[in-house]
Design an enzyme around this catalytic site. Structure first.
Site, PDB file in Angstrom:
ATOM      1  N   TYR A  39     -49.863  37.203 107.413  1.00 45.88           N
ATOM      2  CA  TYR A  39     -48.823  37.860 108.212  1.00 45.88           C
ATOM      3  C   TYR A  39     -49.069  37.527 109.674  1.00 45.88           C
ATOM      4  CZ  TYR A  39     -45.205  41.290 109.220  1.00 45.88           C
ATOM      5  OH  TYR A  39     -44.056  41.893 109.649  1.00 45.88           O
ATOM      6  N   LYS A  94     -35.161  39.805  81.459  1.00 43.60           N
ATOM      7  CA  LYS A  94     -34.815  38.402  81.691  1.00 43.60           C
ATOM      8  C   LYS A  94     -35.855  37.750  82.593  1.00 43.60           C
ATOM      9  CE  LYS A  94     -31.327  35.339  81.180  1.00 43.60           C
ATOM     10  NZ  LYS A  94     -30.394  35.164  80.071  1.00 43.60           N
TER      11      LYS A  94
END
Length: 752
Positions: A39, A94
């Site tokens: 970060y 899925k």
């Protein structure tokens, strides 16, 4: 289909952590430096690189392997319009399938709107995050407009799987069914029952493959979609018929094929009776088809049938397609999924069904021997070859049709990369197989009447790995071959006990008698031993009538190894044999020895085992780095088995200084170079990665390889018998076909 209760399903999804997917970091994060790179402030550098060149987003982020599964919950499975939030478990599911079948990462996104333009705007706004978009469970006709608009406005693959997934898989089944039924696509009379998204997509793709539009009749809940009907949608007008038929009952008469994507029990047995000869019925309504498998098969024995269910042959399951189609599209950074890519997937899936089915697939579906035919026209969802067959076909079609932004030049390397993604990196085995194919040898199989042996023999024959010779009763083996539709051509079958083989048995007995007449063996006993298939088969190798011998799948290890030692014999310079296992692990191959022969080896036996093992490892084109393990570290314990290991290491260092071997050492230090070099900087192993382990006794070696196999998920190949004068190899009891084939590859290379 698998049976479960409502409580089973709810417990599964709730579990100890609700849902089915999570995000896992791919970079280290244990130090302050790691976090500063992940970060702020380090993350600014890739941001600036992407700003300067937008294509760098694929280089510095997960975009290239990230797919969005997006739905508004308006057509969820058979549940209908249940809303975006209620559809989330399906979208997570899925995502799970994308990951486990093709290593594609997924964010599921549920969009709470039914407005087409608003839905498109939302998806377009988040598209920069993703490498592809899978639209899911959106009702017709809105799904057509949504997909069309997104495909025009986005430069990444977009596919509504409910339409195109079903179309692609059923089309693959269609190609094979038409061939088996000896029909021509251009002459097929097709009745489509249903006019939703999947039915329309299937019909369009079938036309692309060669079915004539004038030979198609589409039926919806009101009857045949006819040009005389008022208020037809644009999509239905596309398939409106002018034929003098108005009901399904009328349309089905004389039809070659029925495609159902509608509701249960709409196709009656008498309708199937009225179809043309050798008909094809795809009843794909879920969970209950338009006609049950049993009813359809009861009225027609010339029928080929497919359903959406797993408890009947020929399941049309979208998981055969979407993970691999997106995998191929992502890997060439395709700007879409076009007709050429879909047809490439169709042909790849259809072609795979005609190939020999791996043993692991037969086992997974509790089948003995799946073969291409009316009950097997498309592959099974758990066939691991789908990834390496379908994804490359799709990627190549994207490149050939000009919509790929990057190219694949080495297709073999790409297939190996796909294998590695799924933890099936068989580079070593592939190299071994290729080496065997360059000079295939005659391999005699002692247990020729075993189905698994026959299946393995078929595999090595067809792949050009070896030239099999089978021992057993010709009549019985021929019966097994015929019943299981195996193809072994004119492979020799020798009944070693027959009258015809009496002369050969006597010749073999004379040779054995000469070898062992001063070890208490009489000629009568030698004759008797030649009635044992293991003695007979090993003697074929000894006399040069075969090059390698395989046995053990139905007999005890000792019963197999003793005849080999007495006939072929042990290398005189070492006068010792050992058993080695090759373990295929997630961190690469590792060799274990001795795992099958010497219960309590002395120091010299450990030296001999190490030398035999090092020689064998080099045959795999690997430089051995050997750790001799015990419960002691470099002499920390001076009693018991560690002392034998210490003495063996001393001999090896003195007599074979070029060999990279050290010990005694505990297993954790052997396998962890960081830990080892910190604690024992003097070790001859240094920073090298250990790839060979020598165990202090049979118990520890045998236990270790079986633990790795059962708990560690390693694929074990062996035992590879070391120290024999000729290529003699023993497979474990109840070996799978895959294990036998692997051992044949080793036997052939050994014989070379």
């Amino acid at each position: 289909m698998a049976k479960f209760t409502k409580e089973d399903a709810l417990r599964y999804h709730e579990g100890n952590r609700p849902g089915k997917i999570e995000v896992i970091p791919t970079k280290s994060y244990s130090t302050q430096l790691d976090l500063s790179l992940a970060y702020s402030p380090g993350v600014a550098e890739p941001c600036l690189e992407i700003e300067a060149n937008p294509k760098n987003i694929y280089k510095y982020t997960a975009k290239g392997n990230l797919v969005a599964v997006i739905s508004n919950g308006t057509a969820v499975l058979g549940l209908g319009d249940i809303g975006a939030a209620a559809g989330k478990p399906v979208m997570e599911g899925k995502g799970l399938l994308f990951k486990v079948f093709a290593d594609i990462d997924v964010f599921d996104i549920e969009v709470d709107t039914k407005d087409v333009d608003e839905f498109v705007k939302i998806v377009k706004g988040i598209a920069p995050t993703f490498g592809g978009i899978n639209l899911e469970d959106i009702k017709a006709p809105e799904c057509f407009a949504i997909e069309d608009k997104l495909k025009k406005e986005l430069d990444i693959p977009v596919m509504h799987d409910d339409q195109h997934g079903t179309a692609i898989i059923s089309a693959a089944a269609l190609l094979n069914a038409v061939g088996l039924q000896k029909k021509k696509l251009s002459e097929i009379k097709l009745v489509v029952n249903g006019a939703g998204a999947a039915a329309v997509a299937c019909t369009r793709l079938y036309i692309s493959l060669g079915i004539k539009k004038q030979n198609i009749v589409m039926v919806d809940s009101k009857g045949v979609i006819h040009k005389s009907r008022a208020n037809l949608s644009d999509v239905k007008k596309e398939f409106a018929s002018s034929k003098d038929v108005y009901t399904l009952k009328d349309a089905i008469k004389g039809a070659d094929m029925f495609l159902g994507l509608s509701v249960a029990n709409v196709l009656k047995p008498e309708m199937v009776k009225n179809m043309a000869s050798r008909p094809i019925v795809f009843a794909l309504a879920n969970p209950n088809p338009e006609i049950t498998y049993e009813k359809a098969m009861n009225v027609r024995d010339d029928l080929i049938m497919a359903t959406g269910r797993s408890d009947h042959p020929n399941q049309v399951n979208n998981v055969l397609g979407f993970p691999f189609i997106f995998r191929g599209a992502l890997d060439v950074k395709a700007s879409g999924i076009n007709e050429e890519m879909k047809i490439a997937a169709v042909k790849a899936i259809a072609g795979l069904a005609k190939e020999d089915v791996p043993d692991m697939v037969n086992t997974a579906y509790q089948e003995i021997n799946l073969n291409f035919g009316k009950d097997y026209i498309i592959p099974k969802p758990l066939d691991p070859r789908l990834l390496t067959v379908v994804a490359p076909a799709v990627a190549k079609a994207a490149m050939d049709s000009g919509i790929a932004h990057s190219s694949i030049h080495d297709w073999n390397a790409y297939k190996m990369e796909l294998e590695k993604r799924m933890g099936r990196d068989n580079k070593l085995l592939r190299a071994l197989t290729d080496k065997a194919k360059r000079n295939p040898k005659r391999v005699v199989f002692a247990e020729g009447s075993s189905f698994r042996i026959l299946k393995a023999a078929q595999t090595v024959l067809n792949e050009g790995i070896a030239r099999p010779i089978l021992l057993g009763d010709q009549e019985y083996i021929s019966k097994v071959i015929k019943e299981n539709e195996l193809d072994l051509g004119d492979v020799p079958i020798i009944n070693w006990r027959s009258i015809e083989e009496r002369t050969r048995r006597e010749e073999y007995a004379k040779i054995l008698f000469r070898k062992r007449n001063r070890k208490g063996l009489t000629f009568t006993e030698a004759i008797d031993k030649m009635n044992d298939r293991n003695y007979f088969g090993a003697m074929m190798v000894e006399t040069g009538e075969a090059d390698a011998f395989i046995s053990g799948s139905t007999s005890k290890y000792a019963d197999t190894i003793r005849p080999a030692i007495q006939t072929v014999g042990i290398k005189s310079d070492i006068n010792h044999i050992a058993g080695m296992y090759l373990l295929m692990t997630s961190q690469g191959p590792i060799f274990f020895s001795d795992t099958t022969v010497s219960p309590r080896p002395d120091a010299q036996t450990l030296v001999d085992t190490t030398l035999l093992t090092a020689e064998a490892v080099r045959k795999f084109n690997i430089d051995p780095v050997i750790a001799m393990v015990s419960y002691s570290n470099y002499g920390s314990i001076r009693t018991g088995s560690p002392t034998r290991v210490q003495k063996a290491v001393e001999i090896l260092h003195h007599q074979y200084p070029e060999l990279i071997v050290d010990g005694d050492i505990q297993m954790n230090f052997a396998l962890n170079a960081d830990l080892r070099t910190k604690m024992f900087p003097f070790s001859k192993l240094g920073w090298r990665k250990v790839n060979t382990i020598i165990f202090p006794n049979l118990s520890s070696g045998n236990i270790a390889y079986k633990m790795m196999q059962e708990i560690g998920g390693a694929e074990a190949i062996g035992p590879i018998l070391l120290g024999m004068n000729k290529s003699i190899h023993i497979v474990p009891l109840e070996s799978s076909v895959r294990e036998i084939v692997n051992m044949v590859c080793i036997a052939v290379v050994d014989a070379q």
